[in-house]
Design an enzyme around this catalytic site. Sequence first.
Site, PDB file in Angstrom:
ATOM      1  N   LYS A   1     -13.540 -11.681  -7.483  1.00 57.14           N
ATOM      2  CA  LYS A   1     -14.284 -10.404  -7.686  1.00 57.14           C
ATOM      3  C   LYS A   1     -15.497  -9.831  -7.268  1.00 57.14           C
ATOM      4  CE  LYS A   1      -9.250  -9.176  -8.124  1.00 57.14           C
ATOM      5  NZ  LYS A   1      -8.867  -8.678  -6.726  1.00 57.14           N
TER       6      LYS A   1
ATOM      7  N   TYR B   1     -10.165 -15.090 -17.337  1.00 58.95           N
ATOM      8  CA  TYR B   1     -10.146 -14.637 -15.761  1.00 58.95           C
ATOM      9  C   TYR B   1     -10.616 -16.036 -15.189  1.00 58.95           C
ATOM     10  CZ  TYR B   1      -9.040 -10.962 -13.164  1.00 58.95           C
ATOM     11  OH  TYR B   1      -8.588  -9.791 -11.622  1.00 58.95           O
TER      12      TYR B   1
HETATM   13  P1  NAP Z   1       0.887  -8.421  -6.712  1.00 55.73           P
HETATM   14  O1  NAP Z   1       2.121  -6.461  -6.848  1.00 55.73           O
HETATM   15  O2  NAP Z   1       1.541  -9.126  -7.280  1.00 55.73           O
HETATM   16  O3  NAP Z   1       0.208  -7.724  -5.634  1.00 55.73           O
HETATM   17  C1  NAP Z   1      -0.827  -8.792  -4.795  1.00 55.73           C
HETATM   18  C2  NAP Z   1      -0.458  -9.555  -3.593  1.00 55.73           C
HETATM   19  O4  NAP Z   1      -1.097 -10.165  -2.816  1.00 55.73           O
HETATM   20  C3  NAP Z   1       0.727  -9.842  -3.469  1.00 55.73           C
HETATM   21  O5  NAP Z   1       1.775  -9.135  -2.142  1.00 55.73           O
HETATM   22  C4  NAP Z   1       0.911 -11.486  -2.968  1.00 55.73           C
HETATM   23  O6  NAP Z   1       1.823 -11.863  -2.478  1.00 55.73           O
HETATM   24  C5  NAP Z   1      -0.378 -11.137  -2.429  1.00 55.73           C
HETATM   25  N1  NAP Z   1      -0.967 -11.895  -1.538  1.00 55.73           N
HETATM   26  C6  NAP Z   1      -1.638 -13.619  -2.487  1.00 55.73           C
HETATM   27  N2  NAP Z   1      -2.030 -14.142  -1.980  1.00 55.73           N
HETATM   28  C7  NAP Z   1      -1.682 -13.880  -0.244  1.00 55.73           C
HETATM   29  C8  NAP Z   1      -2.190 -14.163   1.088  1.00 55.73           C
HETATM   30  N3  NAP Z   1      -2.700 -15.805   1.148  1.00 55.73           N
HETATM   31  N4  NAP Z   1      -1.692 -13.901   2.189  1.00 55.73           N
HETATM   32  C9  NAP Z   1      -1.118 -12.437   1.632  1.00 55.73           C
HETATM   33  N5  NAP Z   1      -0.841 -11.781   0.431  1.00 55.73           N
HETATM   34  C10 NAP Z   1      -1.349 -12.637  -0.211  1.00 55.73           C
HETATM   35  O7  NAP Z   1      -0.091  -8.102  -8.277  1.00 55.73           O
HETATM   36  P2  NAP Z   1      -1.667  -6.239  -7.777  1.00 55.73           P
HETATM   37  O8  NAP Z   1      -2.191  -6.712 -10.034  1.00 55.73           O
HETATM   38  O9  NAP Z   1      -1.406  -5.036  -7.687  1.00 55.73           O
HETATM   39  O10 NAP Z   1      -2.232  -7.384  -7.659  1.00 55.73           O
HETATM   40  C11 NAP Z   1      -3.525  -5.860  -5.853  1.00 55.73           C
HETATM   41  C12 NAP Z   1      -4.596  -6.205  -6.236  1.00 55.73           C
HETATM   42  O11 NAP Z   1      -5.502  -5.437  -7.154  1.00 55.73           O
HETATM   43  C13 NAP Z   1      -4.979  -6.994  -6.421  1.00 55.73           C
HETATM   44  O12 NAP Z   1      -6.169  -7.825  -5.451  1.00 55.73           O
HETATM   45  C14 NAP Z   1      -5.686  -7.611  -8.032  1.00 55.73           C
HETATM   46  O13 NAP Z   1      -6.526  -8.883  -8.050  1.00 55.73           O
HETATM   47  C15 NAP Z   1      -6.061  -6.052  -8.087  1.00 55.73           C
HETATM   48  N6  NAP Z   1      -5.984  -5.791  -9.083  1.00 55.73           N
HETATM   49  C16 NAP Z   1      -4.460  -5.473 -10.291  1.00 55.73           C
HETATM   50  C17 NAP Z   1      -5.267  -6.052 -11.251  1.00 55.73           C
HETATM   51  C18 NAP Z   1      -4.152  -5.481 -12.583  1.00 55.73           C
HETATM   52  O14 NAP Z   1      -4.601  -6.040 -13.701  1.00 55.73           O
HETATM   53  N7  NAP Z   1      -2.602  -5.658 -11.595  1.00 55.73           N
HETATM   54  C19 NAP Z   1      -6.401  -5.031 -12.001  1.00 55.73           C
HETATM   55  C20 NAP Z   1      -7.244  -4.822 -11.046  1.00 55.73           C
HETATM   56  C21 NAP Z   1      -7.100  -5.521  -9.832  1.00 55.73           C
HETATM   57  P3  NAP Z   1       2.957 -12.814  -3.129  1.00 55.73           P
HETATM   58  O15 NAP Z   1       3.475 -12.612  -3.625  1.00 55.73           O
HETATM   59  O16 NAP Z   1       3.956 -13.326  -1.634  1.00 55.73           O
HETATM   60  O17 NAP Z   1       2.162 -14.045  -3.996  1.00 55.73           O
END
Ligand code: NAP
Length: 262
Positions: free
Chosen positions: A165, A158
Amino acid sequence: MSVSIDLSGKTALVMGVANARSLGWAIAQQLLAAGCRVGFSYQGERLKGELDKLLAGHENVWTQQADATSEDDLSALFGRVKDEFGGLDYLVHSIAFAPRAAMDGRFLDTTEADWNTALNVSAYTLVSTCRHAETLLRPGGSVISLTYHASQKVVPKYNVMGVAKAALEATTRYLASEMGAADVRVNTISAGPMRTIAARSIPGFGTMYEKAAEAAPLGRNATPDEVGKLALFLLSDLGSGMTGQTVYVDAGSSIMAMKIEN
Ligand code: NAP
């Protein structure tokens, strides 16, 4: 069991829905079901089609492109929020990014450029979006973001995202301390591993997903729907006494130091 919350007359901006698996979408679905009007921002035109498909049939929604690292895009986005809604009740920051190379190798080898990118996209954008939202957020307003337990304990691979984070969680506390005077709350949800696009870019995510479920007191991983329900609690008046917190929804895996089979 179902709990019904009426958010008609309320407005929200959700940033970071890439597709149906996105945690931002799980949160948006709860807001829409509660009657909230919701604006969505997406990073690139590549994602607009996916978002349009998800929103087909929904009323009271609009979309706008915004790279969260661009001050110009944020100015235009919050100008749109003002035009569409007049003010804002809820802000959902569901955005993170680190270059794959920074998660493939050793943490010791993290480059300055990759560090800056990860911290900028994944933590600083919470500060900049809150600054742009500040004059629009109404009393009783609420901001949430998404974090992960690798901020507190080492999760192999990570790497710099764990540092990002940790920065996000500290940022949540500093923002909460300043925005509370305007009766705006700021919290972050620490979600367990979930199968999303962002997660797929983490090397060894499949193993991480299985181990977390094995360790969890509930014997499984939490679900995006459970993230959505916690988000609804924190955003709405149900969470009115909570601010500056990192709140876990991970089926309990983070409380376990180790698991020993009997
Ligand atoms: P996701 O569907 O890939 O969502 C992440 C989003 O961030 C995507 O829409 C991406 O757009 C956007 N993004 C990245 N860079 C950006 C920028 N410069 N400007 C605007 N948007 C941007 O994945 P997710 O897992 O749902 O992630 C959402 C949040 O949950 C994140 O903070 C992640 O770290 C957190 N999280 C996820 C998990 C897990 O296991 N999935 C666990 C804990 C926390 P693009 O696709 O265009 O890059």
